[in-house]
Each structure stands twice: as C-alpha cells, then as structure tokens.
Design a protein around this motif. Structure first.
Motif, short mmCIF file in Angstrom:
data_model
loop_
_atom_site.label_atom_id
_atom_site.label_comp_id
_atom_site.label_asym_id
_atom_site.label_seq_id
_atom_site.Cartn_x
_atom_site.Cartn_y
_atom_site.Cartn_z
N MET A 62 25.05 -29.27 29.47
CA MET A 62 24.13 -30.59 29.53
C MET A 62 24.14 -31.50 28.61
SD MET A 62 19.80 -30.31 29.50
CE MET A 62 18.80 -31.61 29.67
N ALA A 63 24.51 -31.17 27.32
CA ALA A 63 25.05 -32.12 26.23
C ALA A 63 26.20 -32.96 26.51
CB ALA A 63 24.99 -31.51 24.86
N TYR A 64 27.13 -32.32 27.06
CA TYR A 64 28.24 -33.03 27.60
C TYR A 64 27.87 -34.01 28.78
CZ TYR A 64 32.66 -33.71 30.28
OH TYR A 64 33.77 -34.14 30.78
N LYS A 65 27.22 -33.59 29.69
CA LYS A 65 26.86 -34.70 30.67
C LYS A 65 25.89 -35.82 30.27
CE LYS A 65 25.12 -32.78 34.57
NZ LYS A 65 24.34 -32.09 35.54
N ILE A 66 24.89 -35.46 29.31
CA ILE A 66 23.99 -36.56 28.54
C ILE A 66 25.05 -37.53 27.86
CG2 ILE A 66 22.31 -36.89 26.92
CD1 ILE A 66 20.93 -34.50 27.97
N VAL A 67 25.84 -36.92 26.97
CA VAL A 67 26.79 -38.16 26.28
C VAL A 67 27.73 -39.06 27.08
CG1 VAL A 67 28.47 -38.05 24.35
CG2 VAL A 67 26.63 -36.40 24.11
N LEU A 68 28.19 -38.25 28.13
CA LEU A 68 29.02 -38.89 29.10
C LEU A 68 28.28 -40.15 29.82
CD1 LEU A 68 31.50 -36.46 30.81
CD2 LEU A 68 32.20 -38.41 29.10
N ALA A 69 27.18 -39.66 30.20
CA ALA A 69 26.12 -40.73 30.80
C ALA A 69 25.91 -41.89 29.97
CB ALA A 69 24.98 -39.92 31.35
N HIS A 70 25.71 -41.63 28.69
CA HIS A 70 25.25 -42.53 27.74
C HIS A 70 26.46 -43.57 27.59
CE1 HIS A 70 23.27 -44.20 24.28
NE2 HIS A 70 24.36 -43.90 23.55
N ILE A 71 27.50 -43.03 27.32
CA ILE A 71 28.81 -43.67 27.02
C ILE A 71 29.06 -44.79 28.37
CG2 ILE A 71 31.21 -43.74 26.57
CD1 ILE A 71 30.76 -41.15 25.06
N PHE A 129 19.41 -46.98 38.77
CA PHE A 129 19.66 -45.64 38.07
C PHE A 129 20.89 -45.73 37.19
CE2 PHE A 129 16.91 -44.04 42.02
CZ PHE A 129 15.76 -44.02 41.05
N TRP A 130 21.51 -46.87 37.00
CA TRP A 130 22.72 -47.03 36.15
C TRP A 130 22.10 -46.71 34.84
CZ3 TRP A 130 25.40 -51.65 38.67
CH2 TRP A 130 25.93 -51.21 39.89
N SER A 131 20.74 -46.85 34.52
CA SER A 131 20.23 -46.88 33.20
C SER A 131 19.64 -45.53 33.11
CB SER A 131 18.98 -48.07 33.14
OG SER A 131 18.41 -47.66 31.94
N ILE A 132 20.26 -44.81 32.24
CA ILE A 132 19.54 -43.29 32.03
C ILE A 132 17.98 -43.41 31.58
CG2 ILE A 132 19.56 -41.24 30.66
CD1 ILE A 132 22.59 -41.32 30.54
N GLN A 133 17.68 -44.24 30.87
CA GLN A 133 16.16 -44.60 30.41
C GLN A 133 15.14 -44.70 31.80
OE1 GLN A 133 15.30 -47.62 28.01
NE2 GLN A 133 12.99 -47.25 27.99
N ILE A 134 15.86 -45.71 32.58
CA ILE A 134 14.86 -45.83 33.71
C ILE A 134 14.98 -44.48 34.66
CG2 ILE A 134 14.89 -47.32 35.82
CD1 ILE A 134 15.88 -49.51 34.43
N ASP A 187 34.22 -42.25 21.84
CA ASP A 187 34.52 -42.74 23.20
C ASP A 187 34.57 -41.49 24.35
OD1 ASP A 187 36.78 -41.57 22.29
OD2 ASP A 187 38.02 -43.16 22.41
N VAL A 188 35.01 -41.60 25.65
CA VAL A 188 35.01 -40.62 26.53
C VAL A 188 36.09 -39.56 25.97
CG1 VAL A 188 35.59 -40.16 28.79
CG2 VAL A 188 34.43 -42.09 28.38
N ALA A 189 37.06 -40.07 25.56
CA ALA A 189 38.44 -39.17 25.04
C ALA A 189 37.85 -38.13 24.11
CB ALA A 189 39.51 -39.82 24.90
N ASP A 190 37.08 -38.44 23.18
CA ASP A 190 36.52 -37.81 22.05
C ASP A 190 35.30 -36.97 22.69
OD1 ASP A 190 37.92 -39.25 20.11
OD2 ASP A 190 36.35 -40.70 19.77
N VAL A 191 34.67 -37.31 23.51
CA VAL A 191 33.55 -36.25 24.01
C VAL A 191 34.53 -35.10 24.94
CG1 VAL A 191 31.85 -36.05 26.12
CG2 VAL A 191 32.03 -38.04 24.46
#
Length: 478
Positions: free
Chosen positions: A44-53, A129-134, A15-19
């Motif tokens: 960059m990894a921090y931002k990607i994981v937060l966006a994924h969550i 753009f709420w979807s990272i894939q899109i 979750d967000v707290a773990d990140v």
C-alpha cells in the motif's frame, strides 16, 4: 503520506526509480507468507508513493484544480477539466471541482452501470481523480452519502467502486462489518427492481425446475408491502408452500433475519409475522401459534360445513334433523380445535422441559419436578379405575421425560440420542402400537403403564443427578 515515505526509507524528492529499488529491497525481508499484514502495508505504501510522484509530474504540466467541499444541486452539469490549447499558460484559469456534484455523479453512475467493467472504465476516465486528494475526499463523501441513504447498487458494481477508491481492505480505515452490511442492503434494493426480481428469487431459493419463480416473488412482495390483514394472512396460511416462501423472502430481504435492515417498502409488522411464524425450527412462537390456529380454525369450519352439506344431500323424507347435524358438526369441528390445542400444549411443555439448566426461569423447581409429579397424579388416577384414559397421560409423561433427557445429555452421538431424535408424535404412535399389540395377543395383564411410569421416574432422577451442580453447591463439590 509521510508514513509511506518513511516505511520505504525515501526522501520526499525521490523519483520512480528510487521507489522501485526501495520496494524491491524491502520485499526480500517482507514475505507475504511470513507476515501478510506487513506485506500488505508495504504494498500500500508503494502504491501511495507512486501515485504521489505521478500526481506531482501531472501537476507540473497542468494547473491544480480548486476543491469546493460544499454540495451542489444534482441538476448542475459536471465540470470538464481541459488542458490549455495554446502555449501561453500565464493567464489560465484554474478549474473548479465541486465535490458535491462529483459525489452525485459517482453514485448515479454506480446505480446506472450495467456491469462492473463499465463502472470501472467510467471512473478511470474521470480527470478529477488524477489528484489523489480529490480522489480520497470523493471516496469519503460517497461512503458518507451511502451510509446515510443506501442506493440500489449491484454487488459487483459496489465492489468495483470500492476497489477503485482503494477501500476494499482493512487498512482503508472503514469498518468492514458496516461496509458489508451496507453492501447487503444496497444489493437488496437493487434486487427489488422489477428487472432484477429473478436474482432475488434465486437468492431466496424460490426456484421451480431450475428456474427462478419471478411471478411468485412479485406476488409475495405485493403482499408484504401491505399492512397486516388477517383475511389475507388466513388465505396465505392455508398454502403451506407460500407461507414458507414468504418466510424465505423475508429472511433474504432482511439479510438473514436482521429485521431492522428491511427495505422501507416492506411492512415490518407483516414481515415479522411471516418470519417468526413460518420459519422452520422447534420454537413455538406467538406468531407460529397464531398461524397454526388459523389453519386449525379453517379446517374445523370446512369440516362443519361438509357435515351440513352431506346432511342436506342425504336428507331423510321427513326433513333434516338440524339438532343432530349441529351436534355432529360441533363435535367434529371442536375436536379439531381441541386436538390442535393439545398438540400446542404438549409442544410448549416439551420446550419448557428441554430448556438448559443454566437458563434462568421463574420456578426452576416446578420445571424440574413437573414431569414426575404429573406422572404420579395420572398413574394414581389410573390405578383407582375412575379414569382409565389417564394411561395416555402416563404415556405422554414418558415421552416428555425421554425427550428432556435426550436433549440435556452431553453425548448426542450415542445410541439413545439417535433413537429418541424423532418427533413426539412418532414416539406416541410407537407406544400406542405396543399397547395395542400387547392386548391383541391376550396380554391384558401386561404392566405397560407401571413400566412406563417407572421409566419416567428413572429418567427424571437421572436428569436431576446429571445437573446436581445446579441444585446445591455441596452437590457440585461432590
């Protein structure tokens, strides 16, 4: 995506707290001052994981849109994503995102945006753009479209778009050199709009009293958009300021001389002529020779016309002696052309002699011995008394030898390098003044020409000795 979780040491269900805890722990050992690249990759990894969550949390309350990768016509209205208005979500139809239409809308918004804040606000408010894939797929399609066909996008809007799609750093995978070239070409297209000509004038340095010369830029752009016409070229060549302005404008439009990046509206042949003909520098290019020849021809014609007009205004009672007028006009007009050809010849000879020894040439020994051989020939003819004007050729050999030795020596900060850095005309005039003063003081027997010939030989021998490694391998070992 997996590399980001592995770098932070997290599981996919974190979750967000773990990140945040993992990011804070790794920051203690990854300092930006010690290893900037590692820190940037961690961030960059921090931002990607937060966006994924965040995307997973959004997907829990909103259906995932279906992605259609084929392009749609630009006239189709954008599809709006909306949340269901009632609690029953069992029969909700998944919204469809057409990436082709979305790409067209992004490019159109970047073109029409007044500033970067407006474009950034528009991009952030798009629900697609709420979807990272899109978001990632749209960014790839936008760059692909722009590389294929650059658009008139301002530099600040282009930077805002790259920042939103996270493409403004080296880890994005996009070639930074190609991206910078694309940015420059789009800025040029944006500046070619009539309402942005003041920015083009400011970047080209076409200013007057601190204000951009917009009318001058528009006039020069209209000239460059036409094919090469010698009548227009001659008229513009007689205006030295305009010729240099045309060269500066071409240099700006071509991104500092990259003529293959000129806009399609500019005639390449015409732009190349002004860039190579009016750009400052010592080289005597074909275009520069043509440009100065046109000026010399116009001045010769004006001089001959002035002689005819003066003869008609001061005509004798028995009429105008046209044969005499034609002779005087021909001498003056021809003298101007001959003088320019002599200057151009010495210009080319000076550049040929000043070439580095490592530069390959067709006749290297002829280039090395041209000055001393020419000096011997002119000095011998001068001493015989049959051609007293050969003293000027000896002086020219001395000037050429001095300039050649000056440009090919290593120590450019020496006193000799500083006193010989002037133009050939200045040195020629100096030698002529010395000769005139020596004769004015009754020093008719002063051996000025032999001294100049001896100095020419000395500099030629010194230059050969400095570059003896190119003459024979044994001399290089010695």
């Amino acid at each position: 995506m997996n590399w980001a979780f592995e770098l932070l040491g997290l599981r996919p269900d974190a979750d967000v707290a773990d990140v945040k805890r993992a990011y804070a722990r790794l920051l203690r050992i990854t300092r930006p001052d010690d290893d900037p690249e590692a820190f940037q990759r961690l961030h960059m990894a921090y931002k990607i994981v937060l966006a994924h969550i965040s995307a997973k949390a959004t997907a829990a309350i909103m259906p995932t849109p279906t992605v259609v990768t084929h392009a749609e016509p630009t006239s189709r209205p954008p599809v709006q994503l909306a949340l269901p208005t009632h609690a029953d979500t069992t029969n909700v139809t998944e919204p469809v995102v057409h990436l082709g239409t979305l790409t067209n809308e992004i490019i159109r918004a970047a073109i029409e945006a007044q500033n970067s804040e407006e474009l950034s606000r528009w991009l952030k408010n798009r629900p697609e753009f709420w979807s990272i894939q899109i978001k990632q797929q749209a960014a790839q399609l936008v760059l692909q479209r722009l590389f294929q066909q650059p658009q008139a996008i301002a530099a600040h809007c282009m930077d805002a778009m790259l920042k939103f799609f996270d493409l403004d750093h080296v880890l994005s995978g996009v070639n930074p050199v190609a991206l910078q070239s694309l940015r420059a070409r789009q800025r040029t297209l944006w500046e070619l709009r009539p309402e942005n000509h003041h920015e083009l004038a400011r970047r080209a340095g076409l200013m007057h009293n601190g204000r951009p010369e917009v009318l001058r830029v528009r006039k020069d752009l209209a000239l460059l958009q036409h094919p090469l016409n010698w009548a227009r070229v001659t008229l513009a060549a007689m205006q030295s300021k305009r010729a240099h302005g045309l060269a500066a404008l071409v240099r700006t439009l071509s991104n500092n001389g990259r003529l293959d990046e000129l806009p399609a509206s500019v005639n390449r042949q015409h732009a190349m002529f002004w860039f190579r003909g009016a750009t400052g520098g010592p080289l005597l290019t074909r275009e520069r020779f043509i440009l100065h020849s046109l000026r010399a021809g116009v001045w010769a014609f004006v001089t001959m016309l002035a002689v005819v007009v003066i003869a008609m205004m001061s005509a004798a009672p028995d009429g105008v002696h046209w044969s005499e007028v034609a002779r005087v006009a021909g001498i003056l007009g021809g003298g101007i052309l001959v003088l320019w050809l002599l200057i151009a010849g010495f210009w080319w000879f000076d550049l040929w002699q000043g070439m580095p020894e490592s530069t390959p040439s067709r006749w290297p020994w002829l280039r090395r011995l041209a000055i001393p051989l020419l000096c011997v020939l002119s000095f011998a003819m001068y001493e015989t008394g049959n051609a007293p004007y050969m003293r000027w050729l000896v002086m020219m050999c001395f000037i050429a030898a001095m300039r050649k030795f000056r440009r090919r020596i290593a120590g450019n900060g020496s006193f000799f390098a500083r006193i010989t850095a002037s133009t050939p005309a200045f040195i020629w005039i100096s030698v002529w003044i010395i000769a005139a003063l020596s004769r004015a003081q009754g020093m008719e027997d002063f051996p000025l020409i032999p001294i100049l010939a001896l100095a020419t030989f000395a500099m030629s021998i010194a230059d050969l000795w400095r570059h003896r490694a190119y003459l024979h391998p044994r001399l290089a070992r010695n």
